[in-house]
Scaffold this motif. Structure first.
Motif, short mmCIF file in Angstrom:
data_model
loop_
_atom_site.label_atom_id
_atom_site.label_comp_id
_atom_site.label_asym_id
_atom_site.label_seq_id
_atom_site.Cartn_x
_atom_site.Cartn_y
_atom_site.Cartn_z
N ALA A 1 -13.72 -32.51 -7.30
CA ALA A 1 -13.09 -32.59 -8.62
C ALA A 1 -12.35 -31.28 -8.90
CB ALA A 1 -14.15 -32.84 -9.68
N PRO A 2 -11.37 -31.33 -9.80
CA PRO A 2 -10.57 -30.12 -10.10
C PRO A 2 -11.32 -29.14 -11.01
CG PRO A 2 -9.80 -31.92 -11.45
CD PRO A 2 -10.86 -32.50 -10.53
N ALA B 1 -10.69 -31.39 -23.26
CA ALA B 1 -10.21 -30.13 -23.83
C ALA B 1 -10.35 -28.99 -22.81
CB ALA B 1 -10.96 -29.79 -25.11
N THR B 2 -9.97 -29.25 -21.57
CA THR B 2 -9.98 -28.35 -20.40
C THR B 2 -11.34 -28.23 -19.74
OG1 THR B 2 -10.47 -26.18 -21.41
CG2 THR B 2 -8.17 -26.95 -21.53
N PHE B 3 -12.41 -28.75 -20.34
CA PHE B 3 -13.71 -28.74 -19.68
C PHE B 3 -13.78 -29.93 -18.73
CE2 PHE B 3 -15.30 -26.70 -23.80
CZ PHE B 3 -15.15 -25.41 -23.29
N ILE B 4 -14.21 -29.70 -17.51
CA ILE B 4 -14.27 -30.75 -16.50
C ILE B 4 -15.72 -31.20 -16.31
CG2 ILE B 4 -13.82 -31.35 -14.09
CD1 ILE B 4 -11.30 -30.94 -15.77
N TRP C 1 -23.01 -37.54 -16.16
CA TRP C 1 -21.93 -36.61 -15.87
C TRP C 1 -22.47 -35.19 -16.06
CZ3 TRP C 1 -17.15 -38.19 -14.11
CH2 TRP C 1 -16.85 -39.55 -14.25
N HIS C 2 -21.77 -34.21 -15.50
CA HIS C 2 -22.23 -32.82 -15.60
C HIS C 2 -21.09 -31.93 -16.07
CE1 HIS C 2 -25.06 -34.66 -12.78
NE2 HIS C 2 -25.94 -33.74 -13.17
N GLY D 1 -10.23 -38.82 -15.10
CA GLY D 1 -9.54 -38.53 -13.84
C GLY D 1 -10.05 -39.44 -12.74
N ARG D 2 -9.16 -39.94 -11.93
CA ARG D 2 -9.54 -40.89 -10.87
C ARG D 2 -9.05 -40.41 -9.50
NH1 ARG D 2 -11.20 -45.83 -13.01
NH2 ARG D 2 -10.84 -46.05 -15.27
N THR D 3 -9.72 -40.91 -8.48
CA THR D 3 -9.28 -40.65 -7.11
C THR D 3 -8.06 -41.50 -6.80
OG1 THR D 3 -10.64 -42.42 -6.18
CG2 THR D 3 -11.70 -40.26 -6.47
#
Length: 448
Positions: free
Chosen positions: A436-437, A423-426, A356-357, A410-412
């Motif tokens: 992605a949002p 904590a608001t970091f995506i 993940w990034h 989060g899923r499609t």
């Protein structure tokens, strides 16, 4: 243990007893929840002390009082952020919180007013309360660490008030009994060591008094044996045995405050000391009363702990001895890693693992054997935390920067995981995935 290890441990104990002129000294090593070695030097009466000889614990009593308070919290009877006034009204320091009293950050005076409480017969709570006034608070609550014996006298009364009985009855029913600590008592019973002061310039002894401390007893009244204190040392390492959950014990030993040094070596959690020594993070407590010194420490990472009890007012390096016994055990007989075994994995969890990034920084999400996840930077430098399940596609941070924070998957529309919200970091599968949002959006022209 190997005979060579046992000899090395006994020699270290013998050196301490001889050079520091301790009337008697007993010690033990705990490993994986039980005593694996014990040794003794000196005499109690005309015989050598053994694992069933009682010594006074002093402030190790506080760790047991703190445990009973944490049980009240876990049962929902109080919150650690509650002011004392909510549960024990009428004191002149009611604004101090339960957590501050547990961690010695309440600002209360170190000792109770009047005569030196450790050497005089104590009074009951109502008499002690009548001696307290606004001057009892010496520092702003929460300002810094300031060890307070009085604070634990107050916590003992809190236990008594919440349970409708005395603090000792609470400990016996809630803590000591369940742990099998039948030889932990407020006064010596059966075989025990008498407390002495050793003359500074001659090999002479002076008997020390051991009166009942009354309302101050929760600060240091109890006596125990090697066998009982071994059980307690193992308990502090995480073997809760139904008294506290491993998570609550870990919370107790998590530092709330540290010493004033430039590089901390000691700190304090919720009733437990924290020590840093040669790369180890140890927890436990020391104790001293006229005629006695005590120490109980354990390394939660390895399960190796030690305890030391002596009937001398001063001059014996109990903390360093305890540290040395732990160090010698870990170095002379290092534990073998547990054998790796494959396990069954839920496919829905497996699909979350991998790369993940966070922005351009790559992270690995790994599934751990206990069903938790670990999230850590690929290069090893940066914020890393473990997470435990906390609902459908939600995970709670257990340590590091994200302690207590929620990670949400989060899923499609098709149910495929495409981002993590922490904590608001995506976090996204590819750096700045436009699907992605990403907060603030992604430049429409992309990478260039």
């Amino acid at each position: 243990m190997l005979a060579s290890t046992e000899l090395a441990l006994l020699r270290r104990v013998a050196h301490e007893q001889a050079t520091c002129r301790a009337p008697s000294l007993v010690a033990a090593v705990v490993r994986d929840g039980s005593i694996v070695w014990s040794g003794a030097r000196g005499r109690v009466g005309d015989a050598r002390p053994d694992d069933d000889t009682q010594y006074r614990l002093g402030s190790i009593t506080k760790t047991m009082v703190a445990t009973a308070v944490l049980r009240l919290r876990d049962e929902g009877a109080l919150d650690l952020n509650d002011p004392l006034e909510r549960h024990l009204p009428g004191t002149p320091f009611g604004a101090a919180t339960i957590a501050q009293l547990l961690s010695h950050t309440s600002g209360l005076t170190a000792e109770s007013p009047g005569l030196w409480w450790e050497r005089t017969l104590g009074s009951d709570w109502e008499v002690l309360l009548g001696t307290l006034d606004a001057d009892t608070t010496k520092l702003r609550p929460g300002a810094k660490f300031h060890y307070s014996n009085l604070g634990y006298g107050v916590l003992g009364e809190l236990l008594a008030d919440k349970h409708g009985t005395d603090w000792l009855t609470v400990l016996r029913s809630e803590v000591l009994g369940p742990l099998g600590m039948s030889r932990t008592t407020p006064h010596p019973e059966g075989r025990h060591a008498d407390g002495f002061a050793v003359h500074p310039f001659a090999d002479l002894l002076l008997p020390e008094p051991s009166p009942d401390a009354g309302a101050m007893a929760p600060a240091g009244q109890l006596w125990a044996t090697v066998t009982d204190l071994g059980r307690w040392t193992a308990f502090l390492g995480g073997n809760g045995d139904g008294v506290l959950s491993p998570e609550t014990i870990a919370e107790m030993r998590t530092m709330v405050t540290v010493d004033d040094g430039d590089s901390w070596t000691t700190g304090f959690g919720l009733g437990l000391m924290a020590l840093r020594y040669q790369g180890r993070r140890l927890t436990g407590h020391t104790g001293s009363m006229p005629g006695f010194l005590a120490c109980s420490l354990i390394n939660p990472d390895t399960g190796v702990g030690s305890l030391v009890l002596t009937n001398s007012t001063g001059g014996v390096g109990i903390t360093q001895l305890s540290l040395d016994l732990i160090t010698m055990t870990e170095e002379l007989e290092p534990a073998l890693p547990e054998e790796w075994q494959p396990s069954t994995v839920d496919p829905k969890l497996l699909e979350l693992t991998g790369l993940w990034h966070w922005g351009p920084t790559p992270y690995h999400l790994r599934l751990l054997p206990d069903g938790c996840f670990s999230l850590s930077p690929v290069n090893g430098a940066g914020r890393a935390s473990r997470f435990r399940p906390d609902g459908e596609d939600t995970w709670l941070g257990l340590d590091g920067y994200y302690t207590g924070e929620t990670l949400t998957v989060g899923r499609t529309a098709e149910g495929v995981p495409n981002h993590l919200d922490l904590a608001t970091f995506i976090f996204t599968r590819t750096a700045y995935d436009p699907a992605a949002p990403i907060p603030g959006g992604v430049d429409p022209d992309g990478w260039r």
